[in-house]
Design a protein around this motif. Structure first.
Motif, PDB file in Angstrom:
ATOM      1  N   LEU A  69      21.690 -31.284 -18.074  1.00 50.24           N
ATOM      2  CA  LEU A  69      20.825 -32.442 -17.891  1.00 50.24           C
ATOM      3  C   LEU A  69      21.179 -33.195 -16.621  1.00 50.24           C
ATOM      4  O   LEU A  69      22.358 -33.305 -16.265  1.00 50.24           O
ATOM      5  CB  LEU A  69      20.957 -33.424 -19.065  1.00 50.24           C
ATOM      6  CG  LEU A  69      20.451 -33.037 -20.446  1.00 50.24           C
ATOM      7  CD1 LEU A  69      20.613 -34.225 -21.393  1.00 50.24           C
ATOM      8  CD2 LEU A  69      18.999 -32.606 -20.408  1.00 50.24           C
ATOM      9  N   LEU A  70      20.165 -33.708 -15.943  1.00 53.15           N
ATOM     10  CA  LEU A  70      20.332 -34.724 -14.910  1.00 53.15           C
ATOM     11  C   LEU A  70      19.403 -35.870 -15.274  1.00 53.15           C
ATOM     12  O   LEU A  70      18.187 -35.679 -15.383  1.00 53.15           O
ATOM     13  CB  LEU A  70      19.973 -34.185 -13.524  1.00 53.15           C
ATOM     14  CG  LEU A  70      19.944 -35.248 -12.410  1.00 53.15           C
ATOM     15  CD1 LEU A  70      21.343 -35.788 -12.120  1.00 53.15           C
ATOM     16  CD2 LEU A  70      19.298 -34.699 -11.149  1.00 53.15           C
ATOM     17  N   ARG A  71      19.964 -37.068 -15.497  1.00 51.84           N
ATOM     18  CA  ARG A  71      19.153 -38.234 -15.846  1.00 51.84           C
ATOM     19  C   ARG A  71      19.614 -39.417 -15.006  1.00 51.84           C
ATOM     20  O   ARG A  71      20.802 -39.576 -14.735  1.00 51.84           O
ATOM     21  CB  ARG A  71      19.273 -38.570 -17.338  1.00 51.84           C
ATOM     22  CG  ARG A  71      18.826 -37.432 -18.253  1.00 51.84           C
ATOM     23  CD  ARG A  71      18.804 -37.855 -19.718  1.00 51.84           C
ATOM     24  NE  ARG A  71      20.123 -38.185 -20.215  1.00 51.84           N
ATOM     25  CZ  ARG A  71      20.366 -38.655 -21.451  1.00 51.84           C
ATOM     26  NH1 ARG A  71      19.356 -38.879 -22.272  1.00 51.84           N
ATOM     27  NH2 ARG A  71      21.591 -38.914 -21.839  1.00 51.84           N
ATOM     28  N   ASP A  72      18.668 -40.251 -14.609  1.00 46.10           N
ATOM     29  CA  ASP A  72      19.008 -41.421 -13.798  1.00 46.10           C
ATOM     30  C   ASP A  72      18.021 -42.535 -14.096  1.00 46.10           C
ATOM     31  O   ASP A  72      16.894 -42.273 -14.543  1.00 46.10           O
ATOM     32  CB  ASP A  72      18.975 -41.073 -12.305  1.00 46.10           C
ATOM     33  CG  ASP A  72      19.860 -41.988 -11.476  1.00 46.10           C
ATOM     34  OD1 ASP A  72      19.956 -43.189 -11.816  1.00 46.10           O
ATOM     35  OD2 ASP A  72      20.450 -41.522 -10.490  1.00 46.10           O
ATOM     36  N   VAL A  73      18.435 -43.769 -13.841  1.00 47.89           N
ATOM     37  CA  VAL A  73      17.597 -44.931 -14.161  1.00 47.89           C
ATOM     38  C   VAL A  73      16.623 -45.274 -13.048  1.00 47.89           C
ATOM     39  O   VAL A  73      15.682 -46.037 -13.262  1.00 47.89           O
ATOM     40  CB  VAL A  73      18.467 -46.168 -14.470  1.00 47.89           C
ATOM     41  CG1 VAL A  73      19.320 -45.921 -15.697  1.00 47.89           C
ATOM     42  CG2 VAL A  73      19.336 -46.547 -13.277  1.00 47.89           C
TER      43      VAL A  73
END
Length: 280
Positions: free
Chosen positions: A58-62
């Motif tokens: 996963l790659l998640r960012d705000v």
């Protein structure tokens, strides 16, 4: 709300499906045509499976997807046969990394567009129905993640459509107990790394948009000059919140109150009917 895409087929670079289409998910993060909001800038996430790992990366960012340099760099180097990608427009919960989709548990990934109406009122009742052994793994504050963990509780490993039907039925029952007329709005996708299940349903019968791509073989006959269609297998399929372009014959609307299965061999489309398990 949100926009998302799911891809299964010939291994491709993430860039191929995330940036290159005329109305790509990156473009939709600024210029959505069918979403509730035009801009979806409250975070993003991508998930994928490598050849030798059972659990997805996963790659998640705000931040917004349209100007994230790490996402742009990753897209040019990561290749997979199965991608999930999601851009978020918050329905009221905090903009934080743990609230960004896709969500992961073991080999499973899950992403959602929609909302539980009245979630603030019914959150405690819903969370109390999550298996105690799973509860500690809930990281964020979204209705979407609670939906995922309810589906896990109701047997996602055994029968994904039945588990999602049980989740939806429980959400509707609890919502109506709290006086909410139309508790659930959802288009969601989940995968264990081999199959993709995609659902379109709402309590009011007016669900958010969802489309699936036509069979590659049929598209080759319509558009014999398109190089991309010559490079991918007949089993390649995309499911998207809104079409990635205007190629004639490429996109089909998922029927209201239905779900589809993308898998090796022939894909399937079925009617979706929630039910609330008596044990809940």
């Amino acid at each position: 709300m949100c926009r998302w895409l799911a891809y299964r087929g010939t291994p491709v670079l993430l860039d191929t499906i995330l940036y290159r289409p005329a109305h790509s998910l990156i473009d939709q993060s600024l210029h959505s045509k069918l979403g509730v909001e035009t801009t979806n800038g409250d975070g993003f996430g991508v998930g994928w499976y490598s050849a030798h790992d059972e659990t997805p990366a996963l790659l998640r960012d705000v931040g917004p997807a349209w100007n994230n340099r790490n996402l742009r760099e990753l897209a040019d180097h990561v290749r997979s046969s199965l991608f999930f990608a999601h851009i978020r427009a918050s329905t009221g919960t905090a903009v934080q990394q743990s609230n960004c989709h896709p969500f992961r548990h073991g080999r499973w990934m899950f992403m959602h567009n929609g909302a539980i109406d009245g979630f603030r009122l019914m959150r405690r009742d819903l969370v109390m129905l999550v298996d105690p052994e799973l509860y500690a793994d809930i990281e964020g504050t979204t209705d979407s993640e609670v939906m995922f963990f309810l589906a896990l509780t109701f047997g996602l490993d055994r029968d994904p459509p039945a588990a999602v039907a049980a989740m939806a039925g429980v959400v509707e029952r609890v919502g109506r107990d709290h006086g909410v007329e139309f508790p659930l709005q959802m288009t969601l996708a989940l995968t264990e790394g081999e199959h993709i299940w995609a659902f379109r349903y709402s309590s009011a019968g007016a669900s958010r948009s969802l489309f699936y791509s036509s069979q590659v073989e049929a598209l080759r006959r319509l558009h014999p000059d398109l190089a991309f269609l010559r490079e991918v297998s007949d089993e390649t399929r995309l499911i998207v919140s809104e079409p990635l372009g205007d190629l004639p014959g490429a996109w089909n609307e998922v029927p209201e109150n239905s779900y589809g299965v993308v898998r090796p061999g022939s894909d399937e489309l079925h009617r979706f009917v929630p039910f609330a398990p008596t044990a809940a």
